[in-house]
Write a protein that holds these residues in place. Structure first.
Motif, short mmCIF file in Angstrom:
data_model
loop_
_atom_site.label_atom_id
_atom_site.label_comp_id
_atom_site.label_asym_id
_atom_site.label_seq_id
_atom_site.Cartn_x
_atom_site.Cartn_y
_atom_site.Cartn_z
N THR A 208 0.84 -1.20 0.00
CA THR A 208 0.00 0.00 0.00
C THR A 208 0.87 1.25 0.00
OG1 THR A 208 -1.73 -1.16 1.22
CG2 THR A 208 -1.82 1.24 1.24
N VAL A 209 0.52 2.23 -0.82
CA VAL A 209 1.27 3.48 -0.90
C VAL A 209 0.88 4.38 0.27
CG1 VAL A 209 1.80 5.51 -2.30
CG2 VAL A 209 1.32 3.31 -3.41
N ASN A 210 1.84 4.62 1.17
CA ASN A 210 1.58 5.50 2.32
C ASN A 210 1.72 6.97 1.95
OD1 ASN A 210 0.97 3.48 4.14
ND2 ASN A 210 3.04 3.31 4.95
N SER A 211 2.73 7.27 1.17
CA SER A 211 2.98 8.66 0.75
C SER A 211 3.84 8.65 -0.50
CB SER A 211 3.68 9.46 1.86
OG SER A 211 4.95 8.89 2.17
N VAL A 212 3.95 9.81 -1.12
CA VAL A 212 4.73 9.94 -2.36
C VAL A 212 5.68 11.12 -2.22
CG1 VAL A 212 4.62 10.32 -4.85
CG2 VAL A 212 2.82 9.01 -3.72
N THR A 213 6.93 10.92 -2.62
CA THR A 213 7.93 11.98 -2.59
C THR A 213 8.11 12.54 -4.00
OG1 THR A 213 9.11 10.93 -0.76
CG2 THR A 213 10.31 12.59 -2.03
N ILE A 214 7.91 13.86 -4.14
CA ILE A 214 8.04 14.52 -5.44
C ILE A 214 9.42 15.15 -5.54
CG2 ILE A 214 7.10 16.31 -6.95
CD1 ILE A 214 4.44 15.99 -5.53
N SER A 215 10.14 14.83 -6.59
CA SER A 215 11.47 15.38 -6.79
C SER A 215 11.40 16.86 -7.14
CB SER A 215 12.20 14.63 -7.91
OG SER A 215 13.43 15.25 -8.22
N GLN A 216 12.29 17.66 -6.56
CA GLN A 216 12.35 19.09 -6.85
C GLN A 216 13.25 19.40 -8.04
OE1 GLN A 216 10.36 21.26 -5.20
NE2 GLN A 216 9.59 19.41 -4.19
N THR A 217 13.90 18.36 -8.57
CA THR A 217 14.81 18.56 -9.70
C THR A 217 14.30 17.89 -10.97
OG1 THR A 217 16.08 16.60 -9.01
CG2 THR A 217 16.81 18.75 -8.18
N GLY A 218 13.02 17.51 -11.00
CA GLY A 218 12.47 16.92 -12.20
C GLY A 218 12.58 15.42 -12.28
N GLY A 219 13.04 14.76 -11.21
CA GLY A 219 13.13 13.31 -11.20
C GLY A 219 11.75 12.67 -11.08
N GLU A 220 11.71 11.34 -11.14
CA GLU A 220 10.43 10.65 -11.08
C GLU A 220 9.93 10.53 -9.65
OE1 GLU A 220 10.32 6.50 -12.12
OE2 GLU A 220 12.48 6.31 -11.83
N MET A 222 8.76 8.98 -6.16
CA MET A 222 9.22 7.89 -5.31
C MET A 222 8.08 7.52 -4.37
SD MET A 222 12.25 7.31 -6.44
CE MET A 222 12.87 6.20 -5.19
N LEU A 223 7.73 6.24 -4.33
CA LEU A 223 6.61 5.76 -3.52
C LEU A 223 7.12 5.22 -2.20
CD1 LEU A 223 4.60 3.81 -6.26
CD2 LEU A 223 4.58 6.26 -5.75
N ASN A 224 6.55 5.70 -1.10
CA ASN A 224 6.86 5.19 0.22
C ASN A 224 5.78 4.17 0.58
OD1 ASN A 224 9.06 7.15 0.62
ND2 ASN A 224 7.41 8.65 0.73
#
Length: 242
Positions: A208-220, A222-224
């Motif tokens: 289950t996806v708890n949270s999502v990290t959004i890259s500040q440099t344009g990367g893809e 990341m699912l926590n």
């Protein structure tokens, strides 16, 4: 033959050359301002470039004026600079839209179930869990061993002979003795024998996806994931469920 001024001793050419040298005026002030803008904190923009070009034309030597080809080349540079500035603005706008799209995509993934390559996951043992094993070649025997957080074996699932490809398995949440296991984190180890050697295979487990990290440099993204210590890239997700 040169005409000479008896009072100054200067030739006409020298007088005309000296006449092109001006004391600091508003034109020179404009040149200084444009130069400062290019060497200071601000990058050389199209307005500063145009000021430099105009100031250069105003202060050129009348006996040796700028060649037409040089003037056209500078105009071409100005046009290129303006085009690059417009392109930069467009790229900045696209990057802003991309980040907004990422944020929207991230919000829709939180709470969803995904299938990812993993060995450990959090399991709700009150219902069945389905995983899969990547089999590189046909094997005569394949087993999946389930262990709890303390490393104790909870159950072993015998999948028998399997062909190359992805092989699914189901755990109903029970132990070897038939009793229900406690909900929590469990490790799944798929093993087989290939060319006479014991081999561990890759497993794909639901999480289950708890949270999502959004890259500040344009990367893809990341699912926590629940039950996993490290984040997983969105590109590594095999399936997205409800």
């Amino acid at each position: 033959m040169s005409i000479t001024d008896t009072t100054s001793g200067l030739t006409l050419k020298e007088i005309l050359a000296n006449s092109s040298k001006k004391t600091p005026t508003t034109s020179n002030d404009g040149l200084a301002a444009a130069t400062n803008s290019s060497t200071g904190k601000n990058a050389l923009g199209k307005d500063a470039f145009l000021k430099l070009l105009v100031t250069q034309l105003n202060n050129q030597n009348p006996l040796d004026p700028q060649d037409n080809s040089e003037f056209v080349a500078q105009l071409a540079q100005f046009s290129s600079l303006e085009g690059i500035t417009t392109l930069n603005d467009s790229v900045t706008a696209i990057a802003g839209n991309y980040k907004s799209s990422q944020a929207l995509q991230a919000s829709s993934l939180v709470g969803r179930s995904v299938i990812v390559q993993a060995a450990t996951t959090q399991v709700d043992t009150t219902k069945s869990m389905t995983g899969s094993v990547k089999v590189p070649a046909s094997v005569s025997g394949l087993t999946v061993t389930i262990t709890d957080k303390d490393g104790k074996t909870v159950k072993t699932i015998d999948l028998g002979s399997q062909k190359a490809g992805n092989t699914s398995f189901v755990w109903d949440g029970t132990k070897t003795d038939g009793t229900k296991a406690e909900p929590g984190n469990y490790t799944f180890k798929a093993s087989t024998t290939i060319d006479g050697k014991g081999t561990d295979l890759i497993t794909y487990l639901p999480a289950t996806v708890n949270s999502v990290t959004i890259s500040q440099t344009g990367g893809e993204l990341m699912l926590n994931l629940a039950g996993q210590s490290s984040a997983v890239a969105l590109s590594k997700v095999q399936t997205i469920g409800i």
